[in-house]
Design a protein around this motif. Structure first.
Motif, PDB file in Angstrom:
ATOM      1  N   PRO A 272       0.817  -1.202   0.000  1.00 35.20           N
ATOM      2  CA  PRO A 272       0.000   0.000   0.000  1.00 35.20           C
ATOM      3  C   PRO A 272       0.856   1.260   0.000  1.00 35.20           C
ATOM      4  N   TYR A 273       2.126   1.111  -0.026  1.00 32.17           N
ATOM      5  CA  TYR A 273       3.078   2.158   0.230  1.00 32.17           C
ATOM      6  C   TYR A 273       3.937   2.346  -1.015  1.00 32.17           C
ATOM      7  N   VAL A 274       3.429   2.836  -2.108  1.00 32.95           N
ATOM      8  CA  VAL A 274       4.156   2.904  -3.364  1.00 32.95           C
ATOM      9  C   VAL A 274       4.577   4.345  -3.633  1.00 32.95           C
ATOM     10  N   ARG A 275       5.832   4.542  -3.921  1.00 30.60           N
ATOM     11  CA  ARG A 275       6.331   5.883  -4.221  1.00 30.60           C
ATOM     12  C   ARG A 275       6.789   5.927  -5.681  1.00 30.60           C
ATOM     13  N   LEU A 276       6.240   6.850  -6.441  1.00 34.61           N
ATOM     14  CA  LEU A 276       6.634   7.027  -7.836  1.00 34.61           C
ATOM     15  C   LEU A 276       7.603   8.194  -7.939  1.00 34.61           C
ATOM     16  N   ASN A 277       8.703   7.974  -8.630  1.00 41.69           N
ATOM     17  CA  ASN A 277       9.685   9.035  -8.823  1.00 41.69           C
ATOM     18  C   ASN A 277      10.141   9.012 -10.274  1.00 41.69           C
ATOM     19  N   ILE A 278       9.201   9.289 -11.174  1.00 43.05           N
ATOM     20  CA  ILE A 278       9.504   9.119 -12.602  1.00 43.05           C
ATOM     21  C   ILE A 278       9.585  10.460 -13.328  1.00 43.05           C
ATOM     22  N   PHE A 279       9.329  11.569 -12.649  1.00 42.03           N
ATOM     23  CA  PHE A 279       9.353  12.857 -13.327  1.00 42.03           C
ATOM     24  C   PHE A 279      10.497  13.757 -12.858  1.00 42.03           C
ATOM     25  N   SER A 280      11.219  13.356 -11.814  1.00 42.27           N
ATOM     26  CA  SER A 280      12.290  14.188 -11.278  1.00 42.27           C
ATOM     27  C   SER A 280      13.604  13.882 -11.985  1.00 42.27           C
ATOM     28  N   SER A 281      14.391  14.923 -12.228  1.00 39.48           N
ATOM     29  CA  SER A 281      15.697  14.753 -12.853  1.00 39.48           C
ATOM     30  C   SER A 281      16.679  14.183 -11.844  1.00 39.48           C
ATOM     31  N   SER A 282      17.470  13.208 -12.275  1.00 34.64           N
ATOM     32  CA  SER A 282      18.447  12.579 -11.383  1.00 34.64           C
ATOM     33  C   SER A 282      19.870  13.009 -11.701  1.00 34.64           C
ATOM     34  N   LYS A 283      20.028  14.048 -12.519  1.00 34.97           N
ATOM     35  CA  LYS A 283      21.363  14.520 -12.868  1.00 34.97           C
ATOM     36  C   LYS A 283      22.049  15.108 -11.637  1.00 34.97           C
ATOM     37  N   TYR A 284      23.330  14.852 -11.545  1.00 30.79           N
ATOM     38  CA  TYR A 284      24.103  15.345 -10.407  1.00 30.79           C
ATOM     39  C   TYR A 284      24.742  16.681 -10.762  1.00 30.79           C
ATOM     40  N   ASN A 285      24.444  17.697  -9.968  1.00 32.24           N
ATOM     41  CA  ASN A 285      25.012  19.029 -10.138  1.00 32.24           C
ATOM     42  C   ASN A 285      25.670  19.419  -8.821  1.00 32.24           C
ATOM     43  N   PRO A 286      27.016  19.517  -8.794  1.00 31.68           N
ATOM     44  CA  PRO A 286      27.714  19.772  -7.524  1.00 31.68           C
ATOM     45  C   PRO A 286      27.244  21.025  -6.802  1.00 31.68           C
ATOM     46  N   GLN A 287      27.032  22.123  -7.545  1.00 33.08           N
ATOM     47  CA  GLN A 287      26.632  23.365  -6.888  1.00 33.08           C
ATOM     48  C   GLN A 287      25.230  23.242  -6.284  1.00 33.08           C
ATOM     49  N   LYS A 288      24.327  22.649  -7.049  1.00 37.18           N
ATOM     50  CA  LYS A 288      22.966  22.488  -6.538  1.00 37.18           C
ATOM     51  C   LYS A 288      22.926  21.493  -5.384  1.00 37.18           C
ATOM     52  N   TYR A 289      23.828  20.533  -5.411  1.00 35.43           N
ATOM     53  CA  TYR A 289      23.908  19.586  -4.304  1.00 35.43           C
ATOM     54  C   TYR A 289      24.314  20.300  -3.017  1.00 35.43           C
ATOM     55  N   GLU A 290      25.282  21.212  -3.113  1.00 39.36           N
ATOM     56  CA  GLU A 290      25.694  21.980  -1.924  1.00 39.36           C
ATOM     57  C   GLU A 290      24.540  22.829  -1.410  1.00 39.36           C
ATOM     58  N   ASP A 291      23.778  23.432  -2.335  1.00 38.33           N
ATOM     59  CA  ASP A 291      22.615  24.219  -1.919  1.00 38.33           C
ATOM     60  C   ASP A 291      21.571  23.336  -1.242  1.00 38.33           C
ATOM     61  N   ASP A 292      21.404  22.119  -1.760  1.00 39.16           N
ATOM     62  CA  ASP A 292      20.418  21.214  -1.181  1.00 39.16           C
ATOM     63  C   ASP A 292      20.797  20.775   0.224  1.00 39.16           C
ATOM     64  N   LYS A 293      22.092  20.663   0.487  1.00 35.75           N
ATOM     65  CA  LYS A 293      22.512  20.324   1.848  1.00 35.75           C
ATOM     66  C   LYS A 293      22.134  21.432   2.823  1.00 35.75           C
ATOM     67  N   GLN A 294      22.240  22.665   2.363  1.00 38.30           N
ATOM     68  CA  GLN A 294      21.808  23.774   3.206  1.00 38.30           C
ATOM     69  C   GLN A 294      20.297  23.742   3.422  1.00 38.30           C
ATOM     70  N   SER A 295      19.558  23.373   2.386  1.00 35.33           N
ATOM     71  CA  SER A 295      18.103  23.254   2.519  1.00 35.33           C
ATOM     72  C   SER A 295      17.733  22.149   3.504  1.00 35.33           C
ATOM     73  N   LEU A 296      18.525  21.089   3.500  1.00 35.46           N
ATOM     74  CA  LEU A 296      18.300  19.979   4.425  1.00 35.46           C
ATOM     75  C   LEU A 296      18.437  20.448   5.876  1.00 35.46           C
ATOM     76  N   VAL A 297      19.494  21.208   6.139  1.00 37.14           N
ATOM     77  CA  VAL A 297      19.700  21.745   7.487  1.00 37.14           C
ATOM     78  C   VAL A 297      18.591  22.733   7.845  1.00 37.14           C
TER      79      VAL A 297
END
Length: 880
Positions: A272-297
């Motif tokens: 009953p617990y199905v997660r779809l992740n078919i529309f999000s981009s999975s490309k790795y961008n170092p700068q955006k990754y650093e920004d996302d770590k700040q968003s996580l905090v």
């Protein structure tokens, strides 16, 4: 012996003569400076300086750069002035070699020559290993121009820009080799060749978290806005919540073999617990990754974990060529708000400020929420917060510091230290950036008036009013208060960026029995009628006064012609927002068959009107009332509009009153606010004055002077969900009534439902065209209609030169001939998706794909998606 000694003396003299002319000093790479002619230093007067070796540069300019001046004293061989001259030349980054030599000496005067070797200049450059479309994009980003001096910094900067360009596209393993090649076709020129090996895109295979004891992995992944795993279907079995992940490619065979419904049922049975992740981009961008770590905090901070941090993160390659990301967090303790005390407030009581702050003891600590409720940042949407409370009453110099006074276990006490300051009075209003628009057009929209108290709410309202003009870029309106604490005043500077606002409307379509027809129209939204005879204000037509002039012509040849002209002065007399609108219409529709005389049967309309609008102060100043009087004359020749009425004239003299309230924050892409209107359109009850018994009169007499009363209500509401994701809800109602039962409903002014909203023939007889996506026209002569719409909108571009957004919609509508048939629950429903593109020159363009559920008719063969779905095009305007 004497002979041998003479030889030694002669050799020594030759060596002494050969020295003394050249001075050299190694000073980086091949740079040279004069050396001594003797073993002692000596002061000389600089007699002159020459420069050799340059091909493009000016000699006098180079000498000026060295700071060497004729007549100055220099000490050879090691004068600091010469060393400094060499350093100055190297700083220009124009040379590959610099040397200084003594050209001649006359007494105590020394003459120097500076020999330079210029760096090559760029003649052209090319990319290898990439697509031509990518090369075109890169050329715009690199900024390399012909004739630019090629330095190592130039090549390094280009490499960095190329690498950044491809990292943003997900190519994390890109290799770049820059080769400089002499160009023999030009003097001292070289070309740059960029050999690019993009490699494969770097995708994120998995994201793992550690240390997150209070927040689930799935929730943390949602905080990473630009860092996503590869598209997949993830299953979380209910028993042990272990993660099974299957790439979507692996599921492809099941989709093909079983069909989508079978796959859905299988997944439902599995979990009953199905997660779809078919529309999000999975490309790795170092700068955006650093920004996302700040968003996580930052997300952790909103949950009370004020000490949360990312203590370690690891990125490593996996066998499929992609990467995994591991993030270890340290949550720390969860904190709560404690006691909040106020200090320094005299204008408002502690209880009032605490009510506005709306944070109580025991609430989860959230620094972001605290800042929001204090209101230090000006929000275009306004709202009640502590700063607004003070600054709306003139306290521009108000300030508040939230100071943590104690941390007791997991509870934080605060002291709000308030500095109220004096009330500020507006001194000057400064407007910049209005190159085409006259300043008074913008100034009259402002709520900030010199002499009034400063008000933050007035700033926000002024920003909104400027945006609604239509010819100012709403995203670039700048407001800069310039306070003067010494005298308690403030200057306010509004900076605007004008955008193209004139529109060319081109459309075409089929409808109303007139076959194919075309439409062309022009709308000038910043017109200036007073500058018509002043050529210097023509750009290319007279502009600057914010007036609106439009002309529209539609035709399909001799069988249909329509002309409509309108002019609006938004500020009549120029002192109050009282607008005047006038319009003239002409239309002629032939009822003759194509190929026959179009004048043998036709319906002709000639009319116009004038209306006034003014802003109300009650209930609030968002309300506007409009009232006008209009007249249309209908001429029929062998044209059957209603039974027994084929020849003659019909007159439509009516008044119209509209009360509307618009609080939309922006005209093109509203994120908040509403637009509500109620209109009443009515004719005099002519039949009551004639004394005739219309039950026995022919139709030509009944409709000689048309009589009716008509009501329209529209409520259009916008709400920001998150970011720029907006929910739009619309409700529309319409009703047409009559005065005399013996005459009944007017054949004009009825409602047409369905179709794409192109008016065509319906415009001629005054029908209100109510479009519905997914349906053809299904009601022609309704006297009552209901329509409901829900849309979810998201912008792809908010650039004023091309505003683009997508939408998903649900509609429900229907029309009825009379009250006896009226059933508000009997509605035709549709669902679909669409896109809107606003181009300043052409207006709004759109495409919708709607599926009309209630068209299903198995007997008529209207089944399946093909029979139920319909594309709808929109050209130049937004249909109702």
């Amino acid at each position: 012996m004497l002979k041998q000694t003479s030889r030694y003396i002669l050799l020594l003299l030759c060596l002494l003569i050969s020295t003394g002319s050249v001075y050299a000093q190694g000073l980086a790479k091949k740079s040279q400076a004069p050396d001594a002619a003797t073993d002692k230093t000596k002061d000389y007067e600089l007699g002159g300086v020459t420069v050799t070796g340059m091909k493009y540069l000016d000699q006098d300019l180079l000498i000026a750069v060295t700071n060497l001046v004729v007549g100055q004293k220099i000490r050879l061989p090691n004068d600091e002035a010469i060393a400094k001259a060499i350093r100055n030349l190297w700083k220009q980054e124009l040379f590959s070699n610099v040397s200084v030599t003594v050209s001649k000496m006359i007494g105590d005067k020394v003459f120097l020559n500076i020999a330079v070797e210029e760096r090559p200049r760029l003649s052209r450059y090319q990319f290898r290993g990439i697509k031509s479309s990518e090369a075109k994009e890169l050329k715009e980003k690199l900024g390399l121009v012909k004739g630019k001096v090629i330095t190592e910094a130039t090549k390094k900067d280009a490499e960095v820009r190329i690498r950044k360009f491809y990292l943003e596209k997900g190519f994390g393993r890109i290799k770049i080799n820059v080769k400089e090649k002499t160009d023999t076709t030009s003097v001292n020129s070289a070309m740059l060749i960029f050999n690019i090996d993009k490699g494969n895109k770097t995708h994120i295979n998995e994201i793992y978290f550690a240390g997150n004891d209070h927040v689930a992995d799935t929730r943390l992944k949602r905080t990473l806005k630009n860092t996503h795993e590869m598209a997949r279907i993830s299953l979380f079995p209910a028993d042990d919540k272990s993660l099974y992940t299957t790439n979507t490619r692996s599921f492809g065979k099941y989709v093909n073999d079983w069909g989508f419904m079978s796959l859905s049922k299988t997944l439902e049975a599995l979990d009953p617990y199905v997660r779809l992740n078919i529309f999000s981009s999975s490309k790795y961008n170092p700068q955006k990754y650093e920004d996302d770590k700040q968003s996580l905090v930052a997300y952790y901070n909103t949950l009370g974990f004020r000490d949360a941090s990312v203590v370690k993160d690891t990125i490593y390659n996996v066998q499929n060529g992609n990467i995994n990301v591991e993030i270890k967090v340290k949550e720390g303790s969860k904190y709560y708000f404690g006691n909040i005390k106020w200090r320094g407030n005299t204008k408002y009581s502690d209880s009032t400020l605490s009510f506005i702050l709306n944070i109580k003891r025991g609430d989860i600590y959230n620094a972001e929420l605290l800042e929001k409720h204090l209101g230090k940042q000006l929000s275009p949407e306004g709202g009640m917060d502590v700063y607004s409370l003070y600054q709306d009453d003139g306290y521009l110099f108000f300030n508040i510091d939230a100071v943590e006074t104690a941390i007791k276990n997991d509870t934080i006490d605060f002291e709000m230290r308030v500095t109220e300051g004096p009330q500020a009075t507006i001194k000057d209003i400064i407007i910049t950036g209005n190159d085409r628009t006259n300043e008074h057009v913008i100034r009259r929209e402002l709520r900030t008036v010199p002499g009034n108290k400063f008000s933050r709410a007035d700033l926000i309202r002024s920003q909104r009013e400027i945006a609604t003009l239509g010819f100012i870029d709403q995203e670039k309106i700048g407001i800069n208060p310039k306070p003067h604490p010494e005298d308690g005043t403030v200057d306010i500077e509004y900076s605007v960026v004008e955008k193209p606002s004139d529109q060319l409307s081109l459309s075409a379509g089929f409808g109303g029995g007139i076959s194919f027809y075309g439409n062309v129209g022009v709308i000038f939204n910043n017109f200036s009628i007073r500058n018509i005879f002043k050529p210097k204000f023509w750009k290319p037509l007279p502009v600057g006064d914010g007036e609106k002039f439009s002309i529209n012509y539609a035709s399909n040849g001799a069988y249909y012609n329509s002309l409509n002209m309108a002019f609006t002065e938004p500020w009549l007399v120029g002192h109050k927002p009282n607008s005047l609108t006038t319009n003239v219409i002409y239309s002629k529709y032939s009822g003759a068959t194509v190929g026959s005389d179009p004048n043998s049967s036709f319906l002709r309309v000639l009319g116009g009107g004038v209306s006034m609008s003014r802003r109300l102060k009650w209930p609030d100043d968002y309300f506007i009332i409009s009232y006008g009087i209009y007249y249309n004359n209908y001429l029929l020749k062998s044209y059957s509009l209603v039974p027994d009425f084929t020849d003659g004239t019909s007159n439509n003299l009516y008044g119209k009153v509209t009360i509307s309230r618009s609080s939309l924050d922006a005209p093109l892409y509203p994120r908040s606010g509403s637009n509500i209107s109620l209109s009443i359109q009515f004719t005099p009850p002519f039949s009551l004055f004639s004394g005739k018994d219309y039950s026995t009169e022919p139709a030509s007499e009944k409709f000689k002077w048309i009589e009716y009363h008509k009501y329209r209500f529209t409520a259009d509401w916008y709400k920001r969900i998150t970011g720029n994701l907006v929910l739009r809800l619309v409700t529309k109602y319409g009703f047409l009534g009559y005065y005399n039962p013996a005459i009944g409903y007017s054949p004009f002014e009825r409602f047409q439902l369905g179709g794409d909203g192109l008016s065509g023939y319906s415009f001629i007889i005054g029908k209100d065209v109510i479009s519905q996506r997914g349906y053809d026209i299904y009601v022609q002569d309704a006297t009552i209609f209901n329509k409901y719409t829900a849309e979810l909108r998201y912008p792809f571009s908010l650039n004023p030169t091309a505003t683009i957004y997508g939408l998903a919609f649900v509609d429900a509508a229907n029309g009825w001939a009379n009250f006896q048939q009226y059933n508000p629950f009997q509605l035709n429903r549709d669902v679909g998706v669409g896109v809107r593109v606003f181009l300043p020159m052409f207006g709004m363009l759109g495409l919708d794909y709607g599926v009309g559920f209630d068209k299903y008719n198995q007997a008529a063969g209207v089944t399946g998606l093909k029979g139920l779905a319909k594309f709808t095009f929109m050209l130049g305007f937004e249909p109702e």
